[in-house]
Design an enzyme around this catalytic site. Structure first.
Site, PDB file in Angstrom:
ATOM      1  N   ASP A  66       0.855  -1.161   0.000  1.00 40.18           N
ATOM      2  CA  ASP A  66       0.000   0.000   0.000  1.00 40.18           C
ATOM      3  C   ASP A  66       0.910   1.235   0.000  1.00 40.18           C
ATOM      4  O   ASP A  66       2.128   1.138   0.144  1.00 40.18           O
ATOM      5  CB  ASP A  66      -0.955  -0.022   1.209  1.00 40.18           C
ATOM      6  CG  ASP A  66      -2.160   0.881   0.987  1.00 40.18           C
ATOM      7  OD1 ASP A  66      -3.173   0.696   1.667  1.00 40.18           O
ATOM      8  OD2 ASP A  66      -2.079   1.757   0.102  1.00 40.18           O
TER       9      ASP A  66
HETATM   10  C1  GLC Z   1      -4.218   4.428  -0.281  1.00 36.45           C
HETATM   11  C2  GLC Z   1      -5.120   3.296   0.138  1.00 36.45           C
HETATM   12  C3  GLC Z   1      -5.235   2.195  -0.893  1.00 36.45           C
HETATM   13  C4  GLC Z   1      -5.067   2.784  -2.287  1.00 36.45           C
HETATM   14  C5  GLC Z   1      -3.638   3.263  -2.383  1.00 36.45           C
HETATM   15  C6  GLC Z   1      -3.339   3.899  -3.759  1.00 36.45           C
HETATM   16  O1  GLC Z   1      -3.543   4.940   0.836  1.00 36.45           O
HETATM   17  O2  GLC Z   1      -4.872   2.683   1.401  1.00 36.45           O
HETATM   18  O3  GLC Z   1      -6.499   1.559  -0.698  1.00 36.45           O
HETATM   19  O4  GLC Z   1      -5.337   1.807  -3.267  1.00 36.45           O
HETATM   20  O5  GLC Z   1      -3.301   4.189  -1.346  1.00 36.45           O
HETATM   21  O6  GLC Z   1      -4.007   5.129  -3.853  1.00 36.45           O
END
Ligand code: GLC
Length: 736
Positions: free
Chosen positions: A263
């Protein structure tokens, strides 16, 4: 490209080129000069232009023209000619926005949701997207956590059904009108202590496996091509560097062979967690855990090469990860067509097309839940003199927090939907603001203007609304939660409606008019004090682009509400976590001995939630016969048929979600008071009766025993067939 050719390509790559495939930045890194918008601790990174140009995928850039130009420019510079992967957060809609997943969960209609995600894929791929960071299937039991918005709900079985449907809808057969899906957030991100965002997750392995891992596994079993790690710890180790979770469970036990992406900045954040001293150690831990792509940090870019050259990291691990990335690009046909037929023309033809809008309207209509309907206040008659009051009355922000590529201007507002239905203008007044306190919104406060959240004199707004309300007989009071306090980093400790909205409701209630309360929110709110002040309550979630038309369909009875809650609504924040499939405890509270102090209860409120899992009303009524079993003994490997007769005893045609629950009366570990094991939506005309049957299989009875074996144990089971999880009428059978 054939697999052997992929292998040859991998062998031809330099170590820098391989590592580049394992790094992902957003567009601002690729377009110099743009302000780098970062969340999490990813500060301005010391990455070189070469490292950026070597990256193998990009985050959250969309649009056929932009991405086609990007890919062309990227390939011209690339020695390996390996196409870029374009990934984006298209959680429940690209431009046609469907209801938030907690609303999709309330449809109890996986087939419909699969169709929705198919349309989402068609719009997204036309715009050049290859991978979506969806479905999010984190099991959620705490509405203080803002991201319950993105989840189908609190039940592992129901979430698994939706996980499967969403993966199938997004991916299809991975033709150029479908895209790879990425199930997230692995694992158990939905259980942060106190519902506070990014907080510690800590639970037994039994609970993790029994409840929290099942929906991810369902997505993987459905062929989901990518998994995203979660920010939280699992058993004391951050998921992004947790080898037990990622290698033993995800890869070896679940058999996941696809790409594992971190993430946003989660690899670097293991330093904050305190399991890595520095970035180099974080890089090593993540690579050893099998993390293939580092999203939005420089950790892999700046440390994997050194670790490999020092012999601390086996280049074989890098090769494995890069091979998985190349394999995904190959599955998507990028080597043959790096543009996958994305085009402006295709985009214009499919985005927000009539078919997609109609499906969004239908789905929102199935997602909306009728919570109260006193004295048949609904459906309305067209001749009723109405007024639309409240901050959500004519607001485009019905698409929710995670529709980042959608446009609020495309939304049909509640007022527009009602006026469209009545073919006449309807008096309205905003009545109050949406938020009492914006002081804790931080940098998001700057977005309030864009949401049309202008600060006007509260007294003046209230008086204006009262004047409008006095002219009407029926008030459609549209209240709810501001988008900016829901979703990621939207944890709340107080789940009541804002005070100024409650004041508006009090004003309306004091006028003695019929009050139809419409609530737009990204989570279960606490409605206990609100329930008494309205004649009817409709919960719309964030219903999406067609929310206004869907609401009008329900208000005027074109659609008979059939939504059923997929997450419990607490009586009070103090009950949280409160969910239906809890344990009995040694001193269960029973009505008959309510005088007994020494039982599991509160002295200041009931145990029961305000609205239970599976709850929802209809304009008609349904009656259930007692469940009937084909046999009261189940021999292993055989099935029992359980049936009940459901009758529409009211005056409207309606759809009932018949729910099957089972309770294991005694196991080698405690078992929930009931567990959802099946459901069927049945349409019934007034007076019609249908027999609904379920095949009860041994698989339904399996759980993690005291020895952590996943199996069914002999013994007695209670079986319920009812309208929601508070059903009490049951029959018993024995597993031999
Ligand atoms: C965010 C979220 C995740 C998302 C990623 C890309 O912080 O936790 O769900 O897909 O970053 O934006």
């Amino acid at each position: 490209m054939k697999t052997e050719d992929l292998k040859k390509l991998l062998e031809s790559m330099t170590l820098e080129e391989k590592i580049g495939q394992m790094v992902q930045f957003d567009a601002s890194f690729h377009e110099t000069g743009e302000e780098v918008s970062l969340t999490g601790p990813a500060e301005a990174m010391g990455v070189t232009r070469e490292q950026i140009e070597a990256t193998g995928s990009i985050l959250n850039t969309v649009g056929a023209e932009k991405l086609t130009a990007f890919q062309k420019q990227y390939l011209e510079k690339s020695r390996t000619k390996i196409p870029m992967l374009f990934m984006a957060d298209i959680i429940y809609g690209y431009k046609t926005i469907f209801p938030i997943p907690l609303g999709l969960g309330a449809t109890w209609n996986p087939d419909l949701v699969r169709e929705c995600m198919d349309k989402v894929a068609r719009e997204s791929t036309a715009a050049g997207i290859h991978v979506t960071f969806s479905p999010m299937v984190d099991l959620v039991r705490d509405p203080r956590w803002g991201r319950v918005l993105e989840s189908p709900g609190e039940d592992a079985y129901l979430n698994s059904r939706f996980a499967r449907a969403m993966v199938e809808g997004f991916q299809g057969n991975l033709d150029e009108e479908h895209m790879a899906s990425c199930v997230k957030h692995f694992a158990a991100y939905g259980a942060p202590e106190a519902g506070r965002e990014y907080n510690t997750v800590d639970m037994s392995e039994r609970r993790l496996r029994q409840d929290y891992l099942r929906s991810y596994q369902a997505a993987i079993d459905s062929g989901c091509e990518m998994v995203m790690s979660s920010f939280n710890t699992v058993d004391g180790i951050p998921a992004s560097v947790n080898r037990t979770l990622m290698r033993d469970i995800l890869r070896n036990e679940f058999g996941f062979g696809g790409v594992l992406i971190s993430d946003y900045a989660s690899i670097k954040e293991v330093i904050n967690h305190g399991v890595a001293e520095n970035e180099e150690e974080a890089a090593l831990l993540a690579a050893e855990a099998g993390m293939d792509i580092d999203m939005m940090t420089d950790v892999y870019a700046n440390h994997l090469k050194k670790l490999t050259e020092k012999g601390e990291l086996d280049e074989e691990l890098i090769d494995e990860g890069v091979m998985r990335i190349l394999t995904l690009k190959n599955k998507l046909g990028l080597f043959e067509d790096p543009y996958r037929k994305a085009s402006r023309e295709r985009e214009e033809k499919v985005v927000l097309c009539r078919e997609h809008r109609e499906l969004a309207r239908k789905t929102a209509g199935e997602a909306i839940v009728l919570l109260e309907n006193k004295n048949k206040a609904l459906p309305l008659k067209e001749e009723e003199k109405i007024a639309v009051i409240g901050p959500y009355g004519d607001c485009g922000a019905l698409i929710g927090m995670w529709a980042i590529h959608g446009d609020r201007k495309d939304t049909v507002t509640f007022k527009q939907g009602i006026e469209g239905r009545l073919q006449r203008s309807v008096p309205s007044a905003e009545g109050c603001g949406m938020l009492d306190d914006t002081s804790r919104l931080g940098d998001f406060a700057g977005l309030l203007e864009a949401f049309g959240t202008k600060s006007r004199d509260r007294e003046e707004m209230l008086l204006e609304a009262e004047k409008t309300a006095r002219e009407a007989d029926t008030l459609i009071l549209c209240l709810g939660e501001h988008t900016l306090v829901s979703g990621e980093a939207g944890s709340r400790g107080d789940l009541s409606l804002p005070k100024q909205q409650l004041a508006l409701l009090d004003m309306a209630a004091a006028l003695g008019k019929k009050v139809i309360l419409v609530i737009c929110a990204g989570r279960p709110l606490v409605l206990t004090e609100v329930r008494e002040k309205a004649d009817a309550i409709l919960y719309t979630w964030f219903p999406g682009t067609e929310g206004g038309n869907a609401l009008a369909d329900i208000l005027y009875g074109t659609v008979n509400p059939s939504g059923r809650l997929s997450m419990t609504f607490p009586y009070s924040v103090g009950q949280i976590p409160v969910y239906y499939n809890s344990f009995m405890t040694g001193r269960p509270y029973r009505e008959e001995d309510s005088k007994n102090r020494f039982v599991s209860k509160y002295v200041d409120m009931p145990n029961e939630p305000l609205y239970p899992f599976g709850y929802g009303l209809s304009y008609t009524q349904f009656s259930y016969s007692s469940p009937i079993l084909s046999r009261d003994e189940m021999v292993r490997g055989q099935t029992i048929t359980a049936s009940a007769e459901i009758t529409n005893t009211g005056a409207y045609e309606g759809t009932e979600t018949v729910q099957l629950y089972i309770r294991d009366m005694a196991g080698s570990v405690v078992r929930p008071v009931k567990e959802l094991k099946g459901f069927q939506k049945v349409a019934l005309k007034p007076g019609e009766t249908k027999k609904v049957s379920f095949e009860i299989e041994e698989e339904m009875l399996k759980f993690y025993t005291k020895d952590m074996e996943y199996k069914a144990e002999n013994g007695r089971f209670a079986l319920f067939i009812g309208e929601n999880s508070s059903v009490e009428q049951s029959v018993y059978f024995q597993l031999k």
